[in-house]
Design a protein around this motif. Structure first.
Motif, PDB file in Angstrom:
ATOM      1  N   ALA A  10      -0.186 -28.489 -41.443  1.00 50.67           N
ATOM      2  CA  ALA A  10      -1.106 -29.548 -41.014  1.00 50.67           C
ATOM      3  C   ALA A  10      -2.555 -29.123 -41.225  1.00 50.67           C
ATOM      4  O   ALA A  10      -2.927 -27.978 -40.959  1.00 50.67           O
ATOM      5  N   HIS A 234       0.621 -25.490 -37.729  1.00 46.44           N
ATOM      6  CA  HIS A 234       1.629 -26.482 -37.348  1.00 46.44           C
ATOM      7  C   HIS A 234       2.186 -27.136 -38.610  1.00 46.44           C
ATOM      8  O   HIS A 234       1.472 -27.281 -39.602  1.00 46.44           O
ATOM      9  N   TYR A 237       4.301 -32.456 -40.573  1.00 47.64           N
ATOM     10  CA  TYR A 237       4.874 -33.640 -39.933  1.00 47.64           C
ATOM     11  C   TYR A 237       4.643 -33.665 -38.421  1.00 47.64           C
ATOM     12  O   TYR A 237       4.961 -34.633 -37.759  1.00 47.64           O
ATOM     13  N   ASP A 238       4.071 -32.563 -37.861  1.00 45.87           N
ATOM     14  CA  ASP A 238       3.813 -32.504 -36.418  1.00 45.87           C
ATOM     15  C   ASP A 238       2.427 -31.920 -36.157  1.00 45.87           C
ATOM     16  O   ASP A 238       2.287 -30.839 -35.579  1.00 45.87           O
ATOM     17  N   PRO A 239       1.367 -32.612 -36.573  1.00 46.07           N
ATOM     18  CA  PRO A 239       0.011 -32.069 -36.399  1.00 46.07           C
ATOM     19  C   PRO A 239      -0.423 -32.118 -34.939  1.00 46.07           C
ATOM     20  O   PRO A 239      -0.067 -33.049 -34.208  1.00 46.07           O
ATOM     21  N   PRO A 240      -1.210 -31.138 -34.486  1.00 46.96           N
ATOM     22  CA  PRO A 240      -1.736 -31.172 -33.118  1.00 46.96           C
ATOM     23  C   PRO A 240      -2.843 -32.205 -32.979  1.00 46.96           C
ATOM     24  O   PRO A 240      -3.370 -32.715 -33.979  1.00 46.96           O
ATOM     25  N   SER A 241      -3.228 -32.490 -31.749  1.00 49.05           N
ATOM     26  CA  SER A 241      -4.225 -33.542 -31.501  1.00 49.05           C
ATOM     27  C   SER A 241      -5.588 -33.199 -32.082  1.00 49.05           C
ATOM     28  O   SER A 241      -6.347 -34.089 -32.480  1.00 49.05           O
ATOM     29  N   HIS A 244      -6.603 -34.519 -35.592  1.00 47.81           N
ATOM     30  CA  HIS A 244      -6.640 -35.971 -35.763  1.00 47.81           C
ATOM     31  C   HIS A 244      -7.762 -36.380 -36.715  1.00 47.81           C
ATOM     32  O   HIS A 244      -8.770 -35.679 -36.875  1.00 47.81           O
TER      33      HIS A 244
END
Length: 313
Positions: A10, A234, A237-241, A244
Motif C-alpha cells: 500500500a 501493509h 488490498y488493505d491500506p491503513p487509514s 487515504h
C-alpha cells in the motif's frame, strides 16, 4: 530482472480512480499552472527592471513539475493497470517538493548571513549549506533509481535494500525541511537589529514569519511522509487509514500550493532580494557599499602618500 511488476504494498494515496482523483487533480493542475505563471510574470517584470530574483523562476519550475505530476496521475487513473505510468507518477510526486525545501532553506540562510555575518558567512557554515544542497541532489537520484528498480525485480533482498534507501531519503528530506525553523529562531533571538545587514524590503519580523510559516508547512508534509514510510508495510488490498487519498492530497499537493501562494502574495521577490555578487564580497550592502568602501580606502591611501611625500621633502 523483469517486469515492471505491479506494486503489492500500500502506498500513500493508493491507486487513483476516475471519479475521485481526476476532479481533484484537475483543480490542483489549474491552481499550479495559474500560480506558476504568476511567479514567472513577476520574474520577467523584475528582470526587465534589473531586479534579478532567480527563486521566482525556480518556483515557476516547481509549479510546472506539479502540473506534470497531476497530468500523469490523471493518466494513471485512466489506465490503472499501466505500471510504467504508476512509476512516473511516484517519481514526479516525490521529486518536485525538494525545490521548495531548497528555496526556504536559502531564505533562512540569507537571514542568518544578514543577522550574524561572522557565523553565516564563515566557510564551515557556507560549506555545510553547499553540502546539504549537493546531498539533496544525490539523494533524489538514489530515490528515483530505487523506485524504478523495485518495480523491475522480485528479489526480496533487493526490495529490502530499496526500502532502506527510501527510508533514508524520506528522513533526510524531513530534516532538510525542518532546518529553516531553528535557523530563523536563532536569528530572531540573537540578532541585534541595529547591526543587521539590511537586504530586500519589508520588516525583519515579517521575513522571519514567512520562512517560519513555510518551514512549518513543508516540515509537516515531509514528516508525515517520513512517518508513514517508517510504518510497517501493509498489503495493497488493505491500506491503513493514514494512506487515504485525503491524506495524500492534503500533505502533498495541498501544502505545496499553500507555500507557493505564500511566496507569491508575501512578495518574497522583494523581501529576500540581495545584490548580485554578494557571495563574493560577503555582505548585502551591494555595489554601492563596495564602491564606498573602496573609495574610502583610496582616500586613505592618497592621504598616506601625500604625508610620505611631504615628510620626504
Amino acid at each position: 530482472m523483469g517486469g515492471p511488476y505491479a506494486p503489492v504494498i500500500a502506498q500513500l494515496g493508493g491507486r487513483p480512480t476516475k471519479n475521485v482523483d481526476i476532479p481533484i487533480c484537475s483543480v490542483f493542475l489549474v491552481a499550479f499552472l495559474g500560480f506558476g505563471i504568476s511567479h514567472m510574470v513577476l520574474f520577467r517584470r523584475n528582470l526587465a527592471r534589473g531586479h534579478k530574483f532567480i527563486p521566482s523562476a525556480v518556483t515557476f519550475g516547481f509549479c510546472m513539475s506539479r502540473v506534470v505530476a497531476n497530468v500523469i496521475r490523471i493518466t494513471w487513473a485512466c489506465y490503472p493497470n499501466n505500471v510504467r505510468i504508476a512509476i512516473a507518477a511516484q517519481i514526479f510526486v516525490a521529486a518536485g517538493v525538494l525545490l521548495l525545501f531548497i528555496l526556504n532553506l536559502l531564505y533562512a540562510q540569507r537571514m542568518l548571513r544578514a543577522a550574524l555575518p561572522a557565523l553565516g558567512w564563515s566557510r564551515p557554515v557556507s560549506w555545510t549549506f553547499k553540502a546539504l544542497y549537493i546531498l539533496v541532489v544525490i539523494s533524489i537520484i538514489m530515490l528515483i533509481t530505487v523506485v524504478i528498480q523495485s518495480m523491475y525485480t522480485l528479489n526480496a533482498n533487493t526490495h529490502r535494500i530499496d526500502r532502506d534507501i527510501q527510508l533514508y531519503g524520506a528522513t533526510y528530506f524531513a530534516i532538510v525541511s525542518f532546518l529553516p525553523l531553528p535557523i530563523v529562531s536563532l536569528v530572531m533571538l540573537f540578532a541585534e537589529k541595529e547591526k543587521v545587514d539590511s537586504f530586500g524590503s519589508g520588516s525583519w519580523r515579517t521575513k522571519g514569519l514567512i520562512v517560519f510559516v513555510a518551514g512549518t508547512l513543508l516540515c509537516l508534509g515531509a514528516s508525515f511522509r517520513a512517518g508513514t514510510s517508517w510504518m510497517a508495510p501493509h498489503p495493497i488490498y488493505d491500506p491503513p487509514s493514514y494512506m487515504h487519498k485525503a491524506c495524500f492530497y492534503v500533505f502533498d499537493f495541498g501544502i505545496d500550493i499553500s507555500v507557493v501562494i505564500l511566496f507569491l502574495f508575501s512578495r518574497v521577490d522583494k523581501r529576500f532580494h540581495v545584490p548580485n555578487g554578494s557571495s563574493k564580497v560577503r555582505h548585502y550592502r551591494g555595489s554601492d557599499g563596495a564602491e564606498k568602501g573602496s573609495s574610502v580606502e583610496q582616500i586613505q591611501k592618497d592621504e598616506t602618500q601625500r604625508d610620505i611625500e611631504s615628510s620626504s621633502s
